[in-house]
Design a protein around this motif. Structure first.
Motif, PDB file in Angstrom:
ATOM      1  N   ALA A  12      52.750 -19.696  29.693  1.00  0.00           N
ATOM      2  CA  ALA A  12      53.035 -18.365  29.751  1.00  0.00           C
ATOM      3  C   ALA A  12      53.401 -17.910  28.452  1.00  0.00           C
ATOM      4  O   ALA A  12      53.355 -16.661  28.215  1.00  0.00           O
ATOM      5  CB  ALA A  12      53.710 -17.868  31.032  1.00  0.00           C
ATOM      6  N   THR A  13      54.573 -18.611  28.006  1.00  0.00           N
ATOM      7  CA  THR A  13      55.227 -18.495  26.739  1.00  0.00           C
ATOM      8  C   THR A  13      54.498 -19.009  25.488  1.00  0.00           C
ATOM      9  O   THR A  13      55.355 -18.789  24.161  1.00  0.00           O
ATOM     10  CB  THR A  13      56.715 -18.780  26.943  1.00  0.00           C
ATOM     11  OG1 THR A  13      56.936 -19.963  27.124  1.00  0.00           O
ATOM     12  CG2 THR A  13      57.414 -17.838  27.834  1.00  0.00           C
ATOM     13  N   GLN A  81      60.741 -11.219  30.469  1.00  0.00           N
ATOM     14  CA  GLN A  81      60.147 -10.768  31.751  1.00  0.00           C
ATOM     15  C   GLN A  81      58.635 -10.650  31.744  1.00  0.00           C
ATOM     16  O   GLN A  81      58.103 -10.084  30.705  1.00  0.00           O
ATOM     17  CB  GLN A  81      60.888  -9.613  32.355  1.00  0.00           C
ATOM     18  CG  GLN A  81      62.286  -9.843  32.498  1.00  0.00           C
ATOM     19  CD  GLN A  81      63.034  -8.653  33.353  1.00  0.00           C
ATOM     20  OE1 GLN A  81      63.083  -8.472  34.419  1.00  0.00           O
ATOM     21  NE2 GLN A  81      63.201  -7.611  32.642  1.00  0.00           N
ATOM     22  N   SER A  82      57.903 -10.973  32.674  1.00  0.00           N
ATOM     23  CA  SER A  82      56.404 -11.232  32.658  1.00  0.00           C
ATOM     24  C   SER A  82      55.701 -10.815  33.849  1.00  0.00           C
ATOM     25  O   SER A  82      56.074 -11.289  34.675  1.00  0.00           O
ATOM     26  CB  SER A  82      55.929 -12.500  32.011  1.00  0.00           C
ATOM     27  OG  SER A  82      54.491 -12.379  31.937  1.00  0.00           O
ATOM     28  N   GLN A 165      49.676 -14.289  34.326  1.00  0.00           N
ATOM     29  CA  GLN A 165      50.547 -13.339  33.494  1.00  0.00           C
ATOM     30  C   GLN A 165      49.812 -12.584  32.547  1.00  0.00           C
ATOM     31  O   GLN A 165      48.804 -13.342  31.854  1.00  0.00           O
ATOM     32  CB  GLN A 165      51.700 -14.295  32.741  1.00  0.00           C
ATOM     33  CG  GLN A 165      52.475 -15.376  33.742  1.00  0.00           C
ATOM     34  CD  GLN A 165      53.317 -14.562  34.370  1.00  0.00           C
ATOM     35  OE1 GLN A 165      53.752 -13.513  33.979  1.00  0.00           O
ATOM     36  NE2 GLN A 165      54.011 -14.869  35.601  1.00  0.00           N
ATOM     37  N   SER A 167      50.659 -12.304  29.377  1.00  0.00           N
ATOM     38  CA  SER A 167      50.638 -12.842  28.307  1.00  0.00           C
ATOM     39  C   SER A 167      49.629 -14.094  28.031  1.00  0.00           C
ATOM     40  O   SER A 167      49.566 -14.388  26.993  1.00  0.00           O
ATOM     41  CB  SER A 167      52.128 -13.717  28.142  1.00  0.00           C
ATOM     42  OG  SER A 167      52.346 -14.408  29.224  1.00  0.00           O
ATOM     43  N   LYS A 221      57.806 -10.124  21.504  1.00  0.00           N
ATOM     44  CA  LYS A 221      57.426 -10.127  22.999  1.00  0.00           C
ATOM     45  C   LYS A 221      56.774  -9.159  23.572  1.00  0.00           C
ATOM     46  O   LYS A 221      55.881  -9.214  24.492  1.00  0.00           O
ATOM     47  CB  LYS A 221      59.133 -10.149  23.613  1.00  0.00           C
ATOM     48  CG  LYS A 221      59.865 -11.422  23.373  1.00  0.00           C
ATOM     49  CD  LYS A 221      61.204 -11.107  23.752  1.00  0.00           C
ATOM     50  CE  LYS A 221      62.271 -12.125  23.269  1.00  0.00           C
ATOM     51  NZ  LYS A 221      63.317 -12.303  23.591  1.00  0.00           N
ATOM     52  N   MET A 226      54.846  -8.937  27.165  1.00  0.00           N
ATOM     53  CA  MET A 226      56.199  -9.099  27.719  1.00  0.00           C
ATOM     54  C   MET A 226      57.238  -8.332  27.630  1.00  0.00           C
ATOM     55  O   MET A 226      57.010  -7.336  26.764  1.00  0.00           O
ATOM     56  CB  MET A 226      56.690 -10.626  27.639  1.00  0.00           C
ATOM     57  CG  MET A 226      55.615 -11.860  27.927  1.00  0.00           C
ATOM     58  SD  MET A 226      56.370 -13.170  27.472  1.00  0.00           S
ATOM     59  CE  MET A 226      55.481 -14.478  28.176  1.00  0.00           C
TER      60      MET A 226
END
Length: 229
Positions: A12-13, A81-82, A165, A167, A221, A226
């Protein structure tokens, strides 16, 4: 010789961290070796004692690894936060997802539905149970294996309706993002960093985490779907 910091994160990141660690590398003497895999696999590897300098996962996973002695107590720092969004293959008819009932009907109408093995997948499985449709649609569920983006299955036409997500969807070709889960059924996952118990260079890792949490990273972000934590 340039020293390296070994980081593991969930998918996700991945895009965000690739961008931000590149900036961090340019500002100092450290090279960052970032490995992004499915969150379940990442947590399992850290739990098994594999050597990393920092771990970036969903906050609840970080907390469990702290309890297990794999992340330094007191080192958790919340980063982003996502929320979860919904996607269909590019060119597919638009589907109403503006309300809880609309999403329920979209799921019931979809040929196949996919979600991840991460927190969002757990949330959706419980949601389908609450809606009373889990048994009805169980043969149409395609759970993406750890590390395989739901969006990639949607893009290949293997899945008609995908949840993941934002992202992880935002940079994919071949899909159309219908929108986020409605607020009433949305799940917001907080992703956090922690210093691994196997960390070899704690001061450098703390500097990296401080940068990742800093206000100057907010625009990146947001661009990746996000919100700063």
């Amino acid at each position: 010789m340039t020293a390296s910091l070994r980081i593991i994160s969930s998918m996700a990141t991945r895009q965000l961290l690739a961008e931000l660690t590149a900036i961090f590398e340019r500002s100092g003497p450290y090279r960052v070796e970032l490995e992004s895999v499915g969150g379940v696999d990442a947590a399992r590897r850290v739990e098994a004692g594999e050597s990393f300098d920092a771990v970036i996962l969903a906050s609840n996973a970080i907390d469990k690894l702290i309890d297990a002695g794999r992340i330094v107590p007191g080192s958790r720092v919340d980063l982003v936060q996502s929320g979860v969004s919904i996607a269909v293959p590019a060119g597919a008819p638009a589907v109403d997802v503006g309300s809880e009932e609309a999403v329920r009907q979209a799921v019931l109408a979809a040929r196949t539905v996919s979600y991840s093995t991460g927190p969002s997948g757990v949330h959706l499985a419980r949601l389908f149970e609450r809606w009373g449709i889990a048994e009805q649609i169980k043969d149409r569920i395609v759970q993406a294996p750890p590390g395989v983006p739901v969006g990639s299955l949607v893009a290949r036409g293997e899945v008609a309706l995908g949840f993941q997500q934002l992202s992880e969807l935002i940079n994919l070709d071949g899909i159309a993002i219908l929108g986020p889960l409605p607020d009433k059924i949305q799940i917001i996952t907080r992703f956090s960093a922690g210093v691994a118990a196997t960390c070899r260079q704690p001061a450098a890792v703390q500097a990296l985490i401080a940068f990742l949490a800093s206000p100057e990273t907010a625009a990146a972000k947001i661009a990746q779907g996000m919100a700063p934590a």
